[in-house]
Design an enzyme around this catalytic site. Structure first.
Site, mmCIF file in Angstrom:
data_model
loop_
_atom_site.group_PDB
_atom_site.id
_atom_site.type_symbol
_atom_site.label_atom_id
_atom_site.label_comp_id
_atom_site.label_asym_id
_atom_site.label_seq_id
_atom_site.Cartn_x
_atom_site.Cartn_y
_atom_site.Cartn_z
ATOM 1 C CB CYS A 135 108.862 28.427 -35.019
ATOM 2 S SG CYS A 135 108.578 27.121 -36.214
ATOM 3 C CB CYS A 138 108.782 28.990 -38.782
ATOM 4 S SG CYS A 138 107.672 28.056 -37.773
ATOM 5 C CG ASP A 139 111.156 32.130 -38.154
ATOM 6 O OD1 ASP A 139 110.481 32.261 -39.186
ATOM 7 O OD2 ASP A 139 110.732 32.387 -37.023
#
Ligand code: NDP
Length: 315
Positions: A135, A138-139
């Site tokens: 992701c 997300c990261d």
């Protein structure tokens, strides 16, 4: 026995929330369990530009909040919890939540979506959370001014590569074929982004690094006469090679295809079990769009309503 739910919806993505809107408006008092990832995959995407009604685009997370709030407005009962077991051999259906409580329902709409696939390399597990991610949104933040690789040649991979290119110093896009499968517009964005290098016909053999990912071993034209191995220095390794349907918990009673997508009867969202319906990515290996997921959620709720009406008429 506790209250029997008329319409139980499993999964909080566009399919589930849309089913909840329709079921609530049809007086079916739906109860929806959101699962491990409330909002579904769209909460992990950046901007959604192709969902009708948002001419300027919308953040995936915001869009899911909007659809959820629309369901709540019609008094859908939205709960957190993960379905851990389902017994569709008895009526009402029995569905276990979080391994402890069991709820009973006259109809069930399965809208559990799909999850990211991994390559299956031992190193993906070894470096999980230490440089390996599925992701980018997300990261990606952790890789500002660093070097990363994205694996895949579809829309997700291209979208993630472009997103990461805005943060990272350099992005490799590792594509196993000599072309991208992504839509033309996404391909153009990739080719127009200076710090993305597309490595066509490459596969990943493994990752290396002392405590976290420091690089990847890749191979060009594996098995070919001109096969050539190389190392790339990277800090982050992002998978974007598609998804698998979250249908495990409903097997073996619910029929699926060989890859696990729930089979629905033609022109409907009915599964092989009367009273159980499926909607969204868990039943759609083909389109997998937010708008098609939402549409199938609507169809599932209408099918469930008709199913309940038929039972009432018979009794
Ligand atoms: P896709 O299935 O479209 O693409 C998966 C990619 O990963 C392909 O390039 C595939 O290669 C590659 N791949 C699969 N397995 C491996 C492997 N073992 N090793 C290396 N590469 C591998 O998945 P997406 O998640 O990209 O897209 C799913 C759907 O969602 C599509 O319909 C897409 O259009 C849609 N989507 C739309 C977006 C938008 O419109 N904004 C954004 C994101 C997704 P190969 O081509 O060789 O099979």
């Amino acid at each position: 026995m506790q209250n029997i739910i008329k319409c139980l919806i499993i999964g909080g993505g566009p399919a589930g929330y849309t089913a909840a809107i329709y079921a609530a408006r049809a007086n079916m008092n739906p109860v929806l369990y959101e699962g491990v990832q409330p909002g579904g995959q769209l909460t992990q995407t950046t901007e959604v530009e192709n969902f009708p009604g948002y001419p300027q685009g919308v953040e995936g997370f915001q869009m899911m909040e909007d659809i959820k709030n629309q369901a709540i407005r019609f008094e859908a009962d939205i709960r957190s919890g993960v379905v851990t077991k389902a017994d569709f051999s008895i009526r009402p259906f029995a569905v276990e939540i979080d391994g402890k409580d069991t709820v009973f329902a006259e109809t069930v709409i399965i809208a559990t979506g799909a999850s990211a696939k991994y390559l299956g390399l031992a190193d993906e597990k070894k470096y999980n959370g230490k440089g390996v991610s599925a992701c980018a949104t997300c990261d990606g933040f952790f890789y500002r001014k660093k070097r990363v690789a994205v694996v895949g040649g579809g829309d997700t991979a291209c979208e993630e590569a472009v997103y990461l290119a805005g943060l990272a110093e350099k992005v490799y896009l590792i594509v196993r074929k000599p072309f991208l499968r992504a839509s033309k517009i996404m391909q153009e964005r990739v080719f127009d982004t200076k710090n993305i290098e597309v490595l066509f016909e490459h596969q990943t053999l493994g990752l290396f690094g002392e405590k976290k990912v420091e690089g990847a071993n890749i191979v060009f034209r594996k098995g070919g006469a001109d096969e050539k191995e190389a190392k790339i220095a990277i800090d982050g390794f992002f998978l974007a090679i598609g998804h698998h349907p979250n249908s495990e918990v409903f097997k073996p009673l619910i029929e699926t295809d060989e890859t696990g997508y729930i089979l629905t009867k033609q022109h409907s969202q009915h599964t092989n079990i009367e009273g159980v319906f499926a909607a969204g990515d868990v039943a759609d290996p083909h389109y997998r769009q937010a708008v098609t997921a939402a549409a199938s959620g609507c169809r599932a709720a209408i099918d469930a309503e008709k199913f309940l009406k038929n039972i009432e008429c018979k009794n």
